[in-house]
Design a protein around this motif. Structure first.
Motif, PDB file in Angstrom:
ATOM      1  N   ASP A  63       0.841  -1.194   0.000  1.00  0.00           N
ATOM      2  CA  ASP A  63       0.000   0.000   0.000  1.00  0.00           C
ATOM      3  C   ASP A  63       0.880   1.250   0.000  1.00  0.00           C
ATOM      4  N   GLY A  64       0.472   2.211  -0.796  1.00  0.00           N
ATOM      5  CA  GLY A  64       1.206   3.467  -0.839  1.00  0.00           C
ATOM      6  C   GLY A  64       2.490   3.397  -1.640  1.00  0.00           C
ATOM      7  N   ALA A  65       2.707   2.299  -2.366  1.00  0.00           N
ATOM      8  CA  ALA A  65       3.925   2.181  -3.173  1.00  0.00           C
ATOM      9  C   ALA A  65       4.047   3.385  -4.100  1.00  0.00           C
ATOM     10  N   ALA A  66       5.175   4.050  -4.015  1.00  0.00           N
ATOM     11  CA  ALA A  66       5.362   5.298  -4.760  1.00  0.00           C
ATOM     12  C   ALA A  66       6.262   5.084  -5.967  1.00  0.00           C
ATOM     13  N   GLY A  67       6.180   6.024  -6.895  1.00  0.00           N
ATOM     14  CA  GLY A  67       7.099   6.030  -8.030  1.00  0.00           C
ATOM     15  C   GLY A  67       6.574   5.357  -9.276  1.00  0.00           C
ATOM     16  N   TRP A  68       5.367   4.760  -9.200  1.00  0.00           N
ATOM     17  CA  TRP A  68       4.819   4.118 -10.393  1.00  0.00           C
ATOM     18  C   TRP A  68       3.861   5.084 -11.072  1.00  0.00           C
ATOM     19  N   SER A  72      -5.443   0.163   0.586  1.00  0.00           N
ATOM     20  CA  SER A  72      -6.478  -0.712   1.129  1.00  0.00           C
ATOM     21  C   SER A  72      -7.677   0.146   1.501  1.00  0.00           C
ATOM     22  N   VAL A  73      -8.856  -0.290   1.082  1.00  0.00           N
ATOM     23  CA  VAL A  73     -10.088   0.462   1.330  1.00  0.00           C
ATOM     24  C   VAL A  73     -11.169  -0.499   1.800  1.00  0.00           C
ATOM     25  N   ASP A  74     -12.199   0.028   2.441  1.00  0.00           N
ATOM     26  CA  ASP A  74     -13.354  -0.774   2.846  1.00  0.00           C
ATOM     27  C   ASP A  74     -14.206  -1.063   1.618  1.00  0.00           C
ATOM     28  N   SER A  75     -14.759  -2.281   1.560  1.00  0.00           N
ATOM     29  CA  SER A  75     -15.546  -2.685   0.398  1.00  0.00           C
ATOM     30  C   SER A  75     -16.666  -3.624   0.822  1.00  0.00           C
ATOM     31  N   ALA A  76     -17.780  -3.561   0.111  1.00  0.00           N
ATOM     32  CA  ALA A  76     -18.888  -4.475   0.364  1.00  0.00           C
ATOM     33  C   ALA A  76     -18.659  -5.822  -0.298  1.00  0.00           C
ATOM     34  N   PRO A  96     -15.835  -9.026  -1.410  1.00  0.00           N
ATOM     35  CA  PRO A  96     -14.627  -9.602  -0.808  1.00  0.00           C
ATOM     36  C   PRO A  96     -13.415  -9.660  -1.730  1.00  0.00           C
ATOM     37  N   HIS A  97     -13.463  -9.024  -2.883  1.00  0.00           N
ATOM     38  CA  HIS A  97     -12.348  -9.160  -3.827  1.00  0.00           C
ATOM     39  C   HIS A  97     -11.681  -7.816  -4.077  1.00  0.00           C
ATOM     40  N   ASP A  98     -10.403  -7.899  -4.443  1.00  0.00           N
ATOM     41  CA  ASP A  98      -9.674  -6.694  -4.834  1.00  0.00           C
ATOM     42  C   ASP A  98     -10.260  -6.142  -6.130  1.00  0.00           C
ATOM     43  N   THR A  99     -10.098  -4.873  -6.335  1.00  0.00           N
ATOM     44  CA  THR A  99     -10.692  -4.271  -7.528  1.00  0.00           C
ATOM     45  C   THR A  99      -9.725  -3.283  -8.163  1.00  0.00           C
ATOM     46  N   GLY A 100      -9.831  -3.156  -9.455  1.00  0.00           N
ATOM     47  CA  GLY A 100      -9.039  -2.185 -10.201  1.00  0.00           C
ATOM     48  C   GLY A 100      -9.933  -1.128 -10.807  1.00  0.00           C
ATOM     49  N   GLU A 101      -9.419   0.063 -10.898  1.00  0.00           N
ATOM     50  CA  GLU A 101     -10.157   1.158 -11.532  1.00  0.00           C
ATOM     51  C   GLU A 101      -9.247   1.858 -12.520  1.00  0.00           C
TER      52      GLU A 101
END
Length: 415
Positions: free
Chosen positions: A274-279, A286-290, A292-297
């Protein structure tokens, strides 16, 4: 040489391979040419190009020449000896035609009396063969009609500026169309950084768990890059690659080729904290979600780009330096008519929208009558010249024994 499924996959590879070497995937060879071409292009505006449209034409030229210099230059551009290239080109185009949403075609037009060699034409594989009538209006209409039909209107005209004295035209047409697995959402917002900062932009956004798995970062030749693979509903994906703010366009495109070839190692999101910089352009958190899976936007802009390329402007890149100069180099295409390359061009277009992606290209090589090559003076030599323009003697002599068979005197010219 057969093109197996494994050869059709993306792998690394470069350089000219000898006939005795292990087969090189044709995809690697085409991609390598595309990467070299990208590094040579100007990027003052949007760009689009396809080495897949060029490579089969170079293979065809290689099959039609016996000139050592031309063969060597074409082999360097192709990445394989010219003897191997035609079979690879035929099978590669055949495989492209099998991909849903893709098309690939070859067209050949020859002037009356050219006498194209049947063995050379056979090496092209499936090709629509037409005639050049010598009427520029009729010939232009026929060539434009082929380009328009084979690209479904994406490229409505053949990218030849002139048909004057052209005896042979060889062209390829390529189309790519795909719909996204999930449609993007259209919206407008103000750009946050770079040259688009402060401008209201027509943006496209997509989200989902599957998209998260298609995010990656990599250290490339241009430094850190972020890649998102937008999946089409068929077999075609579009890879978007973002470099750092100071990275040049050509260098970022080169990084994209490195990712596709495997020369740059992808790191998935699971490999980042989390918070990886330089890309570039990337936030991982990490965020709260309804769910159970990771998501991309992904948020991007739609685009439509078009470009025209004069391949003879960088003739060395395509192995055409000698072939386009004074001389005759293609007796394998026509033993009766000396030929040289007089033009080589490509027109290409691509559009990325909320619904999908489509693009196309037409690449063409034109040939005119060749002639003896001019070679500049290199040596200081003696020259003797004789003029028999007054009465003279003659002797007919048996070469081996020296026996004079006839002798005489010419007192008057004529019969």
């Amino acid at each position: 040489m057969g093109l197996s499924d494994a050869q059709f996959e993306r792998r690394g590879g470069s350089g000219v391979r000898s006939a005795a070497s292990a087969p090189v995937p044709a995809v690697d060879l085409v991609n390598a040419l595309g990467a070299r071409w990208g590094r040579a292009l100007a990027f003052g505006a949007g760009q689009v190009w396809t080495a897949l449209g060029v490579w089969p034409l170079l293979a065809a030229l290689g099959a039609g020449t016996h000139d050592p210099a031309v063969r060597a230059e074409l082999a360097a551009a192709l990445g394989v000896p010219v003897e191997q290239a035609p079979a690879l080109a035929r099978e590669l185009l055949a495989r492209v035609r099998q991909v849903p949403g893709c098309g690939a075609a070859l067209g050949l037009w020859t002037a009356d009396g050219l006498g194209a060699e049947a063995a050379w034409v056979e090496q092209l594989g499936p090709v629509r063969w037409g005639a050049l009538t010598g009427d520029p209006i009729k010939d232009r209409a026929a060539l434009d009609r082929w380009a328009d039909e084979e690209t479904g209107g994406l490229i409505p005209t053949m990218p030849l500026e002139s048909l004057d004295k052209v005896l042979l035209v060889l062209a390829s047409a390529l189309t790519v169309r795909t719909k996204w697995e999930r449609r993007f959402v259209d919206h407008r917002a103000v750009g946050r950084e770079g040259p688009w900062a402060g401008r209201e932009l027509p943006l496209l956004t997509a989200t989902g768990a599957a998209l998260y798995e298609r995010f990656a970062v990599a250290e490339s030749s241009v430094g850190p890059v972020t890649e998102v693979r937008v999946a089409g509903a068929g077999e075609v994906d579009v890879h978007l690659v973002l470099g750092g703010p100071e990275a040049g366009p050509g260098a970022v495109v080169a990084a994209g080729f490195e990712l596709v070839s495997g020369a740059a190692r992808r790191v998935p999101m699971a490999g980042l904290a989390d918070g990886a910089a330089g890309w570039p352009g990337l936030v991982v958190e990490s965020v709260d979600s309804a769910a159970p899976h990771d998501t991309g936007e992904l948020t991007t802009v739609g685009f439509r780009v078009a470009a025209s390329h004069d391949l003879l402007g960088t003739a060395g890149l395509f192995g055409l330096r000698t072939a386009s100069g004074p001389g005759e180099y293609f007796r394998g295409i026509s033993r009766d008519t000396p030929l040289r390359v007089s033009a080589a061009r490509q027109s290409a277009t691509a559009e990325f929208s909320a619904e999908g992606f489509e693009g196309g290209a037409v690449t063409v090589v034109a040939m005119r009558r060749g002639g003896a090559a001019f070679r500049p003076p290199q040596f200081r030599v003696r020259r003797a010249a004789a003029r028999f323009d007054r009465p003279f003697a003659f002797l007919a002599v048996h070469r081996a024994s020296g026996l004079v068979l006839l002798a005489g005197w010419v007192a008057e010219p004529g019969g």
